[in-house]
Design an enzyme around this catalytic site. Structure first.
Site, mmCIF file in Angstrom:
data_model
loop_
_atom_site.group_PDB
_atom_site.id
_atom_site.type_symbol
_atom_site.label_atom_id
_atom_site.label_comp_id
_atom_site.label_asym_id
_atom_site.label_seq_id
_atom_site.Cartn_x
_atom_site.Cartn_y
_atom_site.Cartn_z
ATOM 1 N N HIS A 83 19.715 48.037 58.713
ATOM 2 C CA HIS A 83 19.420 46.751 59.395
ATOM 3 C C HIS A 83 18.151 47.023 60.157
ATOM 4 O O HIS A 83 18.075 48.042 60.937
ATOM 5 C CB HIS A 83 20.799 46.706 60.366
ATOM 6 C CG HIS A 83 20.727 44.928 60.740
ATOM 7 N ND1 HIS A 83 19.559 44.421 61.477
ATOM 8 C CD2 HIS A 83 21.454 43.850 60.297
ATOM 9 C CE1 HIS A 83 20.030 42.980 61.654
ATOM 10 N NE2 HIS A 83 21.040 43.029 61.005
ATOM 11 N N PRO A 169 9.318 55.685 73.542
ATOM 12 C CA PRO A 169 10.020 55.795 72.371
ATOM 13 C C PRO A 169 11.373 56.161 72.194
ATOM 14 O O PRO A 169 12.087 56.003 71.141
ATOM 15 C CB PRO A 169 9.351 57.358 71.754
ATOM 16 C CG PRO A 169 8.538 57.809 73.036
ATOM 17 C CD PRO A 169 8.444 56.789 74.005
ATOM 18 N N GLY A 172 12.321 52.037 72.399
ATOM 19 C CA GLY A 172 11.867 51.002 71.719
ATOM 20 C C GLY A 172 11.688 49.817 72.688
ATOM 21 O O GLY A 172 11.145 49.871 73.728
#
Ligand SMILES: [Zn+2]
Length: 615
Positions: A83, A169, A172
Site C-alpha cells: 500500500h 528517515p 517519514g
C-alpha cells in the site's frame, strides 16, 4: 448542549506486529473522551486502519498521541507493504459526524499539523479539505514517490511541507487532512450470480464501464466494443460521435454533465492520447464506487458500494436506482446492509425521503424516522440492524437521566425534600410538552388536499420536534447546571489568589446556571408561537390540544425567566445583569402578548362553535 462529534481514521504503517499496534491503540484509548471504535490490521498491506470518535478537542489529542506513539514503535527504514505510504502514521483524516462542519475539521487538521511538526519534528502535508493548494487535495498526488522518494520530495520547492521539520528517515512524513464520512453500503440481490451484481454496480459507479453499442438486453455484456479512431470519437453514453476528441468532450459536458478527461483519468487512461483507446461510459453517481461480489455466508450476490460523500450521493438514492435496474433485469433487491457505522444525519435523511414518498409527515420523533429508513432500505435483510449499535452520533438519553424515568417516578422525585429537580427542570419539561402538542396538532391535520398548507404543517411539526428534543435535554441540564457553581464553592480560599480564583469560578458557574434556563425560556417562546400557529392551521377537533400546548409553553418561558432572575442576584458584573434583565423583559413581553392572542383566538373559536351548535 449541542452535541459535537468528530471521527478520526489514522492509518499506521504496521499491520503485522500485534504488540506494536496495541501500544498505539492503547495510548489512543487512554485519552479522556476518546472512544476507540475499530482497529483493522492488514498483513499484506502491513498497515492498520484505526477508527475513533469523540468531541473535537479529545479527538485532536487522540490523533496527536497516535502519531507520537507510532513514531516510537515504527521504523520506516524496515517497512514493506502493498500500500502506498509516506510515513509511520501515513494519513490522518478528521471526519465531521455531528454538529461540526468540514471547515471545523480542516482547522483541527491544521492545528494537529502545526503541533506534530513542532513537538514531534515530523514534516506534515495537508490534504483534501485541509489542503492549502488545489494540487495537494488528492491524497494520491501528495503520496506520489512514497516514503522512498520523500527525502528528495522535501527538497522540491513545489512540495515543501505545509508544516516543515527536518527529514527523519525513521518516521517519514505525516499526511493530515479532513474529508467526508465514508459510508460502506452493500445492496443484496435475490441471486447468487456475481455477474448480476457487477452489471448493476458498473451502471451506478462514477467510474462507469467500457462502452458498447448495439446492445438489446438490459444486461450489458452484449453489444460491440467501441474505440476512438481518427475522425471518429464516439460518446459512451449515447449515439453521438464527434469528428474531433474536443467535440466529444464538449458534448459530454453539455449533454451528460460530466468531464470526459476526468472520467478517462479515473479509468487510468490518458486523455492526451485517445486514439485506439476503448470508449468509456460514465456511471450515474459521483462520489460512488461500486463492484459486484458473491458472499458465501449469505449465498447471495451483492453490489458493494462506497459512498465518499453521502450528502452528495445518499445511500437511498443509489438503492432506489439499483432497485430500478434490478427490476429491468428480472432481479429483486432483497435488502441492503451498512458495513461498520452510519452517521445519524445520513440515516435520518433516508428516513425522511421514504416518509415524504409515502406522503407522511417528517415532523415525527427521530426514532420513528430512523425506523422508517431501516424498514424501507431492508437494512435487517441479511443480518440484524440495531440502531443503537450502528448509528454514529445517535441522540440518546443516559438511562440514569431524569427524563429516562417513568412519569410517576419523576413526579415522585420532584415531590421529595431535595432541592433538585426543581422549577427549572419542570419549566423545561412544560416547554417540551408544549412543543410536543404543537407537533401533534400539526401532524393530525397533515395529509389533506391543500399542498401548500400541508407543507406548512410539516415544517411546523419538524420545528416543534426539534424544540421538544432541545427542551427535553434541558430537563437534566437544568439540574446539572448548578454543579459548576457548587464545584467552584468547594475550591480552596486560604490565600488572596485562591479567593480570587474561587470567586471567578463561582461567577462562571453562575453564568452556566443562567444560560440553561435562559435557553429554556427562548425555546419555550418558540414552542408557544408554534402552538398558536397549530391552533390556526390544525383541525377544530384538536384546537384545545393547541391551547394546552400554548399554556405549557408559556409556563416554560415564565419558569425559565424566574430561574434566570434568581441567579442574577449573586452576579457581580452590573453590565451582565442589566443585559440579562433586558433580555428577560423582552422575552416575557413577547410571550405574554402571544399567549393572550392565542388564547383569545381559541376561546372565540370555541364560543362560535358552541353558539352554532345551540342554534
Ligand atoms: Zn452522449
Amino acid at each position: 448542549m449541542s452535541r459535537k462529534l468528530v471521527e478520526c481514521v489514522p492509518n499506521i504503517s504496521e499491520g503485522r506486529d500485534a504488540a506494536k499496534i496495541k501500544q498505539v491503540t492503547d495510548a489512543i484509548a487512554a485519552v479522556p473522551g476518546v472512544l476507540l471504535l475499530d482497529v483493522d490490521p492488514g498483513a499484506d498491506t502491513n498497515r492498520t486502519v484505526i477508527t475513533f470518535v469523540g468531541e473535537p478537542e479529545a479527538v485532536l489529542e487522540g490523533a496527536f498521541i497516535c502519531i507520537a506513539e507510532a513514531a516510537k514503535v515504527i521504523d520506516m527504514r524496515q517497512h514493506h507493504g502493498a500500500h502506498p505510504r509516506l510515513g509511520a502514521t501515513d494519513v490522518t483524516p478528521f471526519v465531521p459526524v455531528e454538529g461540526v462542519s468540514m471547515a471545523d475539521c480542516a482547522e483541527l487538521a491544521r492545528r494537529l499539523g502545526e503541533r506534530v511538526a513542532r513537538d514531534l519534528a515530523i514534516p506534515v502535508y495537508l490534504y483534501e479539505a485541509a489542503a492549502a493548494k488545489p494540487e495537494r487535495r488528492n491524497l494520491a498526488d501528495v503520496r506520489r514517490g512514497e516514503y522512498e522518494g520523500l527525502e528528495k520530495k522535501l527538497q522540491d520547492p513545489n512540495w515543501s511541507p505545509d508544516f516543515a521539520a527536518p527529514y527523519n528517515p525513521k518516521v517519514g512524513a505525516a499526511i493530515i487532512g479532513a474529508r467526508e464520512f465514508l459510508v460502506a453500503y452493500n445492496i443484496t440481490l435475490n441471486s447468487g450470480d456475481k455477474a448480476h451484481a457487477t452489471d448493476i454496480a458498473f451502471e451506478l459507479r462514477e467510474k462507469g464501464r467500457v462502452a458498447r453499442r448495439g446492445r438489446v438486453k438490459p444486461y450489458y455484456q452484449a453489444g460491440e466494443l467501441i474505440f476512438y479512431a481518427e475522425g471518429s470519437f464516439p460518446c459512451g453514453n449515447c449515439d453521438f460521435t464527434g469528428a474531433t476528441f474536443q467535440e466529444t468532450v464538449d458534448h459530454c459536458a453539455a449533454v451528460h454533465g460530466y468531464d470526459l478527461p476526468a472520467l478517462m483519468r479515473l479509468n487510468d487512461m490518458d486523455p492526451a492520447n485517445p486514439l485506439g483507446q476503448k470508449v468509456r461510459r460514465r456511471g450515474l453517481y459521483s462520489h460512488c464506487k461500486a463492484i459486484g461480489w458473491y458472499v458465501e455466508t449469505y449465498r447471495r450476490a451483492q453490489i458493494s458500494v462506497n459512498l465518499t460523500d453521502y450528502q452528495q450521493t445518499a445511500p437511498y438514492i443509489v438503492l432506489e436506482e439499483a432497485r430500478r435496474l434490478a427490476a429491468e433485469r428480472g432481479l429483486v433487491v432483497t435488502g441492503s446492509e451498512i458495513v461498520g457505522l452510519v452517521p445519524f444525519q445520513c440515516l435520518l435523511a433516508s428516513g425522511r425521503h421514504y416518509l415524504k414518498a409515502m406522503g407522511k409527515s417528517t415532523g415525527v420523533p427521530t426514532a420513528d424516522i430512523l425506523q422508517t429508513a431501516v424498514f424501507s432500505m431492508g437494512l435487517g435483510d441479511v443480518s440484524p440492524f440495531e440502531v443503537e449499535k450502528k448509528v454514529l452520533g445517535l441522540p440518546t438519553y443516559d438511562p440514569k437521566a431524569l427524563v429516562s424515568m417513568p412519569v410517576h417516578a419523576f413526579t415522585d422525585e420532584v415531590s421529595r425534600d431535595t432541592p433538585a429537580p426543581g422549577g427549572g427542570s419542570i419549566a423545561a419539561l412544560a416547554g417540551s410538552l408544549g412543543a410536543a402538542l404543537a407537533s401533534m396538532v400539526a401532524n393530525l391535520a397533515q395529509g389533506g388536499p391543500d399542498a401548500e398548507k400541508d407543507a406548512k404543517l410539516i415544517a411546523l411539526a419538524e420545528q416543534a420536534q426539534a424544540l421538544k428534543d432541545r427542551l427535553m435535554v434541558a430537563v437534566d441540564a437544568d439540574t446539572n447546571a448548578f454543579n459548576a457553581f457548587m464545584d467552584a464553592r468547594r475550591l480552596p480560599d486560604s490565600t488572596a489568589e485562591q479567593k480570587a480564583a474561587r470567586q471567578a469560578a463561582m461567577q462562571a458557574g453562575l453564568k452556566v446556571a443562567i444560560d440553561v434556563p435562559l435557553d429554556t425560556a427562548k425555546a419555550s417562546l418558540a414552542a408557544l408561537e408554534l402552538a398558536g400557529e397549530a391552533a390556526r392551521l390544525g383541525k377544530m377537533a384538536s384546537i384545545t390540544d393547541a391551547a394546552v400546548g400554548a399554556q405549557m409553553a408559556y409556563a416554560g418561558v415564565r419558569g425559565g425567566i424566574w430561574n434566570v432572575v434568581i441567579n442574577l442576584k449573586d452576579i457581580t458584573d452590573p453590565t451582565y445583569v442589566a443585559g440579562m434583565q433586558a433580555q428577560c423583559s423582552d422575552l416575557l413581553a413577547k410571550a405574554g402578548d402571544k399567549l393572550a392572542e392565542v388564547t383569545a383566538y381559541i376561546d372565540q373559536k370555541l364560543l362560535d362553535r358552541l353558539n352554532k351548535a345551540n342554534k
